[in-house]
Write an enzyme that holds these catalytic residues in place. Structure first.
Site, PDB file in Angstrom:
ATOM      1  N   ASN A   9      54.020  62.517 -44.373  1.00 16.43           N
ATOM      2  CA  ASN A   9      54.358  63.314 -45.557  1.00 16.43           C
ATOM      3  C   ASN A   9      55.837  63.104 -45.819  1.00 16.43           C
ATOM      4  OD1 ASN A   9      55.469  65.428 -47.171  1.00 16.43           O
ATOM      5  ND2 ASN A   9      53.557  66.559 -46.940  1.00 16.43           N
ATOM      6  N   GLU A  36      53.000  63.385 -50.741  1.00 18.23           N
ATOM      7  CA  GLU A  36      54.119  64.012 -51.464  1.00 18.23           C
ATOM      8  C   GLU A  36      55.199  63.005 -51.843  1.00 18.23           C
ATOM      9  OE1 GLU A  36      55.036  68.244 -51.404  1.00 18.23           O
ATOM     10  OE2 GLU A  36      54.639  68.152 -49.243  1.00 18.23           O
ATOM     11  N   ASP A 148      48.121  64.342 -44.721  1.00 19.16           N
ATOM     12  CA  ASP A 148      48.550  65.708 -44.463  1.00 19.16           C
ATOM     13  C   ASP A 148      47.356  66.581 -44.808  1.00 19.16           C
ATOM     14  OD1 ASP A 148      49.544  68.246 -44.436  1.00 19.16           O
ATOM     15  OD2 ASP A 148      51.313  67.821 -45.663  1.00 19.16           O
ATOM     16  N   ASN A 150      47.067  69.767 -43.939  1.00 17.72           N
ATOM     17  CA  ASN A 150      47.509  71.161 -44.069  1.00 17.72           C
ATOM     18  C   ASN A 150      46.620  72.133 -43.298  1.00 17.72           C
ATOM     19  OD1 ASN A 150      50.025  71.716 -45.442  1.00 17.72           O
ATOM     20  ND2 ASN A 150      49.154  70.738 -47.255  1.00 17.72           N
ATOM     21  N   ASP A 220      49.180  66.977 -39.694  1.00 24.07           N
ATOM     22  CA  ASP A 220      49.023  65.590 -40.167  1.00 24.07           C
ATOM     23  C   ASP A 220      48.102  64.879 -39.191  1.00 24.07           C
ATOM     24  OD1 ASP A 220      51.235  65.345 -42.404  1.00 24.07           O
ATOM     25  OD2 ASP A 220      52.101  66.498 -40.747  1.00 24.07           O
ATOM     26  N   ASP A 249      61.004  68.510 -42.921  1.00 25.84           N
ATOM     27  CA  ASP A 249      60.412  67.203 -42.657  1.00 25.84           C
ATOM     28  C   ASP A 249      59.147  67.269 -41.816  1.00 25.84           C
ATOM     29  OD1 ASP A 249      62.354  65.764 -44.042  1.00 25.84           O
ATOM     30  OD2 ASP A 249      63.694  65.758 -42.317  1.00 25.84           O
ATOM     31  N   HIS A 250      58.247  66.366 -42.137  1.00 30.50           N
ATOM     32  CA  HIS A 250      57.117  66.075 -41.250  1.00 30.50           C
ATOM     33  C   HIS A 250      57.528  64.902 -40.364  1.00 30.50           C
ATOM     34  CE1 HIS A 250      53.749  68.219 -43.542  1.00 30.50           C
ATOM     35  NE2 HIS A 250      54.837  68.446 -44.244  1.00 30.50           N
TER      36      HIS A 250
END
Lengths: 261, 261
Positions: A9, A36, A148, A150, A220, A249-250
Site C-alpha cells: 500500500n 492507494e 491491502d 484491511n 496486507d 506507512d504500510h
DNA sequence: GTTACCCGTG
DNA sequence: CACGGGTAAC
C-alpha cells in the site's frame, strides 16, 4: 522457475515513487501489486518505471484508491470487474496474468466503523469477490490474490486481540466475509511460512507512539490457491532501509514460489 | 500626539501570526491594518493578540480575503459597507475610528488580467470607494486609507514601467479609477516622504529570482486626507528581521503622524 | 493527529 | 510554480 511477488500500500505513488524505485532495484520481483496509488491514469508516472524496466497495468481515480500491477515480464490484463455490488467507480481491483500466474490485486475498503454505511459496503465488497473468483478462475489454477485487505484475519494478527475484537479490521463480520472468499480455495501464504504472530504490515498512527509500542495490524496479504501455495518457498515483510518512515506507512509483503515449468 | 500606523498583507494570519506578534513587539503601532487574513471570524486567533495588548476589528470569510484593524487603543467600528457594486460577500473593507482618526482598510481585488471579468470588478470596486468616502467622511476630516490596493500608481512604483504598462496592477484603467478616488481628497503619504522610486512592497514570485533582481511593485499604500497628511512626519517600508521570507510575502508599510491635540 | 490531494490565487 | 486553506480518509 522462481517467481517472486510483493504487495505494498503505497499511499500515493507520486509521494513514494523514489522510495519504490530504490526498493525495486534492491528486490528482484516478478510481480508487484500497489494499492492507494491516488492518481488518475493520465497522471500515472509510468515513464520512471518503464525506464527501470517495468511494465504496468493500473487503474486510478482522482485523490483516492487506485491500484497497479508492475512486472518486468509481460503483464496481460484479465477481467478486473467486480460487478453489481462493488462497481461504484472506486478503483480497488485490478488483475493480470504474469508468467502464467493469475494475479489479483485488491484494495479492500477500510470500512470506517462497524456501524457505518462504509462498513456494510466493505462486507458486500469482500463477499462479491467470491463471485468474481468463481466467474473468472478455478481453485485448481495458479491464482495469486494480493493486496491491502484491511482485515487482520487471526488473533495473532493484531496486538490486543481481545481489545480489538469488534473494531473495524478485526470484526466478526469481516472475518466471516473473508473466510467465505477464502473457502473458494485460498491459503494464506505468509502465515504458511510464518507461524508466529505479531508480524505487522500497518500501524494506526492515531495511537500515540504506535510504532515504538508495536501496536500493529497484519492487513496486507498474499493468498494463493492450493497448487500455487504448495510451491511457495518463503514469505516475509520488508521495508526500504533508506526511507524515513511516516506513521501512516504500510510495509511491503513478499512471497517466493518455485513454479512448475 | 504621535500616531503610528501600518499596513500589511499577511496572506493568512494563522501562518504568520508569530511573525506579526514579534514585529508588533518591536514596533509600537497605534493602528495596524491587515489584509488577506484568510480566516472565518469564528477562527480568528484573537486570544494571542489580546494577550499582547491589542483590540481588533475583523471581517473574514472562508479561505480568501479577510481584513482586520488592530490597535492598543479603543477601536470603534464605523461603516464598512461599500454598497451595491462591491458587496458580493467578499471581506475586503473594514473601517474603524482610532484616537479620532478614521481608518479605512481595503484589500482591493487583484484583477487577474485586464481582459477578465475580475478586472472589471476591480475597477468598479475602486470607483465605488469614492461614493463610500463621500457618504461617510469629508476631506477635511482625519481620514487614513490604508491597505493592499493592488495598483502601483506611478511609473516609479514598478521596475519596468514601459514593459509593465497595461499589465494588471499598472493599467491605465486602474490608474484612472484610483485617481478618481484620490481626487476625493487623498495624498499618498509614503510618496510624500519618499520621493525616490523603486521602493517596493511586493514581488511577483512567478518571475525567476524576482527578489535578487528587485522586480517589485509598490501596491500597498497609506493615503491620508490633507489635514492628516500635513501632519505626517515620516513613512517607510519594513520587514520582520527574523522571519524567513517566502516569495509571496508583502512588506509592512508604515507612517508616523503628529496629531493635533 | 497527520497525510495527500484539490482548489483558487497570486 | 508555490502557497494556503479545505477536505476526506485513515
Amino acid at each position: 522457475m522462481i517467481f517472486r511477488a510483493a504487495s505494498f500500500n503505497i499511499n500515493s505513488i507520486r509521494s513514494r515513487k523514489e522510495m519504490l524505485l530504490r526498493w525495486l532495484e534492491q528486490n528482484q520481483l516478478d510481480v508487484i501489486c500497489l494499492q492507494e496509488t491516488k492518481v488518475k491514469d493520465e497522471d500515472f508516472p509510468m515513464a520512471d518505471f518503464k525506464e527501470a524496466g517495468y511494465q504496468a497495468l493500473f487503474k486510478g481515480q482522482k485523490s483516492y484508491n487506485g491500484v497497479a500491477i508492475f512486472s518486468p515480464h509481460e503483464v496481460t490484463p484479465i477481467d478486473s470487474n467486480l460487478g453489481d455490488v462493488a462497481e461504484t467507480g472506486e478503483a480497488r481491483l485490478i488483475a493480470a496474468s504474469v508468467k502464467g500466474v493469475n494475479v489479483i490485486n485488491t484494495y479492500i475498503p477500510q470500512g470506517q466503523s462497524p456501524d457505518s454505511e462504509r462498513f456494510q459496503y466493505k462486507i458486500n465488497w469482500i463477499k462479491a469477490l467470491r463471485d468474481y473468483f468463481d466467474s473468472n478462475f478455478a481453485p485448481d489454477q495458479l491464482v495469486l490474490w494480493m493486496g491491502d485487505f484491511n482485515v487482520a484475519p487471526e488473533p495473532i494478527d493484531v496486538h490486543h486481540p481481545e481489545k480489538m475484537l469488534g473494531k473495524v479490521g478485526f470484526h466478526p463480520a469481516e472475518h466471516q466475509a473473508l473466510q467465505y472468499v477464502k473457502d473458494w480455495g485460498f491459503q494464506d501464504v505468509f502465515r504458511l511460512h510464518q507461524p508466529e504472530g505479531k508480524q505487522f504490515t500497518f500501524w494506526d498512527y492515531r495511537i500515540p507512539k504506535v510504532l515504538e509500542r508495536n501496536l500493529g495490524w497484519r492487513i496486507d496479504h498474499i493468498w494463493a490457491t492450493e497448487p500455487l501455495a504448495k510451491c511457495s518457498i518463503k514469505s516475509w515483510i520488508d521495508i526500504e532501509p533508506r526511507y524515513q518512515p511516516k506513521p501512516s506507512d504500510h510495509t511491503f509483503i513478499l512471497a517466493e514460489f518455485a513454479l512448475p515449468e
